[in-house]
Structure formats: structure tokens, C-alpha cells
Design an enzyme around this catalytic site. Structure first.
Site, short mmCIF file in Angstrom:
data_model
loop_
_atom_site.label_atom_id
_atom_site.label_comp_id
_atom_site.label_asym_id
_atom_site.label_seq_id
_atom_site.Cartn_x
_atom_site.Cartn_y
_atom_site.Cartn_z
N CYS A 160 -5.42 -3.01 -0.74
CA CYS A 160 -4.17 -2.43 -1.21
C CYS A 160 -3.14 -2.23 -0.11
CB CYS A 160 -4.45 -1.11 -1.92
SG CYS A 160 -5.25 -1.33 -3.53
N TYR A 184 2.77 -0.47 -4.58
CA TYR A 184 3.47 0.80 -4.48
C TYR A 184 4.65 0.63 -3.52
CZ TYR A 184 4.08 5.85 -3.78
OH TYR A 184 4.59 7.12 -3.72
N THR A 186 5.85 1.85 -0.81
CA THR A 186 5.75 1.86 0.65
C THR A 186 4.83 0.77 1.19
OG1 THR A 186 3.95 3.49 0.56
CG2 THR A 186 6.20 4.33 0.82
N LYS A 187 4.24 -0.05 0.33
CA LYS A 187 3.36 -1.11 0.79
C LYS A 187 4.18 -2.23 1.46
CE LYS A 187 -0.61 0.57 -0.60
NZ LYS A 187 -0.28 1.88 -1.17
N ASN A 188 3.49 -3.20 2.06
CA ASN A 188 4.20 -4.27 2.77
C ASN A 188 5.07 -5.10 1.86
OD1 ASN A 188 2.37 -3.25 4.65
ND2 ASN A 188 2.13 -5.21 5.67
#
Length: 368
Positions: A160, A184, A186-188
Site C-alpha cells: 500500500c 489514499y 498521501t500515497k505516491n
């Protein structure tokens, strides 16, 4: 300094540009907003990231973990080995299917599941192991996969935080029985919210598609008990735009990390295993001393920072209290040490050269 140079540097910064907005509006105007052509297109395009595996889009990374365990038939009476040094969703998914969580320690100096600790935790009830590619660094899949194969265990990769990470040329999500990703904000890369499951097993993929859609492939022809964990086409359209930018953003993250590696002093910089492609979802250092004081000074200098994760999962109330009642205690010294020492610094692709210099100045000035 004046103007923008005085603005705090955020620890993370989601990117929502005009391309993402236009994609969302286009889908809304089309009227096809759930489980439609955008989802199918996103699944097909994401497959290129994981060596052509089947991809099944869902509404979150947690749903991806939950449905994967269900599709593999894991439930009451089974045990799943999970690192305690992770976000709670890793273990929550195991509990949600009624299986028992068995915590194993991480490797010394690293943040990944220790294969030796995994082997020591295997019992006749062990059904699966869940390595977490924490902070964007691949787990020790070169040692975990042979171990799992020897013991006949499923491997569910919690990727994730690790879109486009790899080990010895193989991308995460392409090692195990299945892999899971989160989108989500804030993910890469993100889709506002969403998840993806990857697997080489066509039957597992079909079961996942049924599970996410109330057990149906054809409308009102329910084949199994399922749930509503579908991805919307709005989310998929945003995800497709972000996927197209992931390569550039990843190289920017890696370049930012390399700059920090070269210039930071007084802290233990993130470890990178031989053959690993780290994609730096977080740039996580270790503080061998008063971490609270370090965070206070960094915050005062306008450098965003955060601790992921201050409390290991085995010490969280939903796990700690039942284990205490059962007389179960976990011996996880490396997990405890990491939880006491880690701090994550900004590494996101929106950082400017000036902001990188400010981060270095703040860290290197901690002893003053």
C-alpha cells in the site's frame, strides 16, 4: 528569509491538478460513475506495473487486504503472520476475516519483516504471511518467498505504500499469491481513495471481482456472499491520470532522498537493501536520543515531520487487551526500538531545492 521561504514545509502533500479535476468532471458528465469503463481501464493500465498480473480495483487499500484474505479462503482457525511495525490495517484485515494475527519482528536496522522471525512463528495453523513494503522499501521477498513455498503458505503483499518499488528487478505486487495497493491521497499516487489487488491466479481474480460486487458477475445472479467494495469511475479516472505521472514523481522522490542521504548528519538515514528500488513513500530516519526534542526543533524550524508508527500494532488496544487476557506476550525488540526512534521527513515530489536545503539546515543544526 521572507515570503514563501518562511512557509512550513509539509511532511506530505497530495497532488490534485487540473488534469485530475478534468478527468473527474468528464466522468461525472458521462453518467457512468461506478464500476464502468474507467475502472476497467485503470485495472488494465495498472497491470503493466506488476508484470501483467490480473488487477482488481476496490474502494480502499484496507478493502484490498480484506477481500484478498477472503478470496484465499482464510478465516477462523487460521493464523496469518504480520509485522507489528506497520499501520493497523495490515492486522485489522486478518481480524476482519476471523483469523488470528501472529506478530513477527522486523530485521535489525531495517523496517521489513524478518524471515527468521517468520519461520520461528510458523505453526500448523499458519495459512499465510503478510510482508509489508513499509515506507516504499520492498520487504525481503527473495528470502520470504522460498520460505513460504517450503511451508505451503500463501503470501499477501501489503504494498500500500510502495507503488513501483522493486527487488532485484521484480516489482512489488508481483511476488506473492496476491498484492495490495492503496490510493489514499498521501500515497505516491492516489485516486482520492481506492485500492488495487494484483494476482497471477485467474480464479482468485474472479473471486475477488465477485466479492467486491455483492457476489455477482451478472446482475441479480449472486454466486457467493459478497459486499459492496467497488471503485467509482471518478476515482479510477483520477487514478489513471496519477498513474501516468507516477514514474516522474517516483524519480523526483528518489532524487530528493539521494540529496538528503548525501547532506544529512547526526541521524541514521533510511537503509536500502542490495537490489532494492526504494520509492520513498516516507523518508524515515532514526533518532538515537530524545526524539520528542528533535521533532519540536524541526517543527519550530518549519520542517514538517511525523512518526509512523509510534505504537506497534501489538500494543494497540484491540490487540493488546485480548493477548493479555490469553496470557500471550510478543517478544519484538526490533519493532519496539524502531517505534521509539523513527521520524519521517518530507520527501514528496513537490519539494523545491530551497526546501530541501531548509530541511538539511534544520536537521544538521539540531545539536546547536
Amino acid at each position: 528569509m521572507s515570503g514563501a521561504n518562511n512557509q512550513p514545509i509539509p511532511a506530505a502533500k497530495p497532488v490534485i491538478g487540473e488534469d485530475e479535476i478534468e478527468a473527474a468532471v468528464r466522468v461525472l458528465r458521462s453518467g457512468r460513475v461506478v464500476q464502468g469503463p474507467e475502472v476497467a481501464g485503470f485495472e488494465e493500465e495498472f497491470s503493466e506495473l506488476v508484470e501483467g498480473r490480473h488487477c482488481v480495483a476496490v474502494n480502499s487499500g484496507t478493502s484490498a487486504l480484506h477481500l484478498t484474505l477472503l478470496a484465499l479462503g482464510i478465516g477462523p482457525g487460521d493464523e496469518v503472520i504480520v509485522p507489528s511495525f506497520s499501520f493497523a490495517a495490515s492486522a485489522n484485515a486478518v481480524r476482519l476475516v476471523g483469523a488470528d494475527v501472529v506478530f513477527a519482528d522486523i530485521e535489525p536496522g531495517s523496517f521489513g519483516l524478518d524471515p527468521a522471525a517468520v519461520e520461528a512463528a510458523i505453526t500448523p495453523r499458519t495459512a499465510a504471511v503478510m510482508p509489508v513494503h513499509l515506507y516504499g522499501h520492498p520487504a525481503a521477498m527473495d528470502r520470504l518467498m522460498p520460505l513460504a513455498q517450503r511451508h505451503g503458505l500463501a503470501v499477501v503483499e501489503d504494498a500500500c505504500q510502495a507503488h513501483a518499488a522493486a527487488l532485484n528487478g521484480t516489482p512489488v505486487g508481483a511476488f506473492g499469491t496476491a498484492g495490495t495497493f492503496s490510493f489514499y491521497p498521501t500515497k505516491n499516487m492516489h485516486a482520492l481513495e481506492g485500492g488495487m489487488i494484483t494476482t497471477a491466479d485467474a480464479e482468485v481474480a474472479r473471486t475477488l471481482r465477485l466479492l467486491r460486487n455483492q457476489g455477482m458477475e451478472q446482475r441479480y445472479a449472486n454466486e457467493i456472499v459478497g459486499a459492496n467494495m467497488r471503485m467509482t469511475d471518478v476515482a479510477a479516472a483520477i487514478g489513471r491520470v496519477q498513474l501516468g505521472k507516477l514514474g516522474g514523481w517516483t524519480e523526483r522522490r528518489r532524487a530528493n532522498a539521494a540529496y538528503l542521504d548525501e547532506h544529512l548528519t547526526g541521524l541514521v538515514t533510511p537503509p536500502v537493501a542490495e537490489g532494492a528500488r526504494h520509492v520513498y513513500h516516507q523518508y524515515t530516519v532514526r533518532v538515537e536520543g530524545d526524539r520528542d526534542a528533535v521533532q519540536e526543533k524541526l517543527t519550530a524550524a518549519g520542517v514538517g515531520n511525523a512518526v509512523y508508527y509510534p505504537t506497534p500494532i501489538h500494543r494497540l488496544k484491540p490487540y493488546w487487551e485480548p493477548d493479555q487476557k490469553a496470557g500471550r506476550a510478543w517478544d519484538l525488540p526490533e519493532t519496539e526500538r524502531a517505534a521509539a526512534e523513527v521520524v519521517s521527513l518530507p520527501v514528496h515530489p513537490s519539494l523545491t531545492e530551497g526546501e530541501l536545503e531548509r530541511i538539511v539546515a534544520a536537521v544538521n543544526g539540531l545539536g546547536n
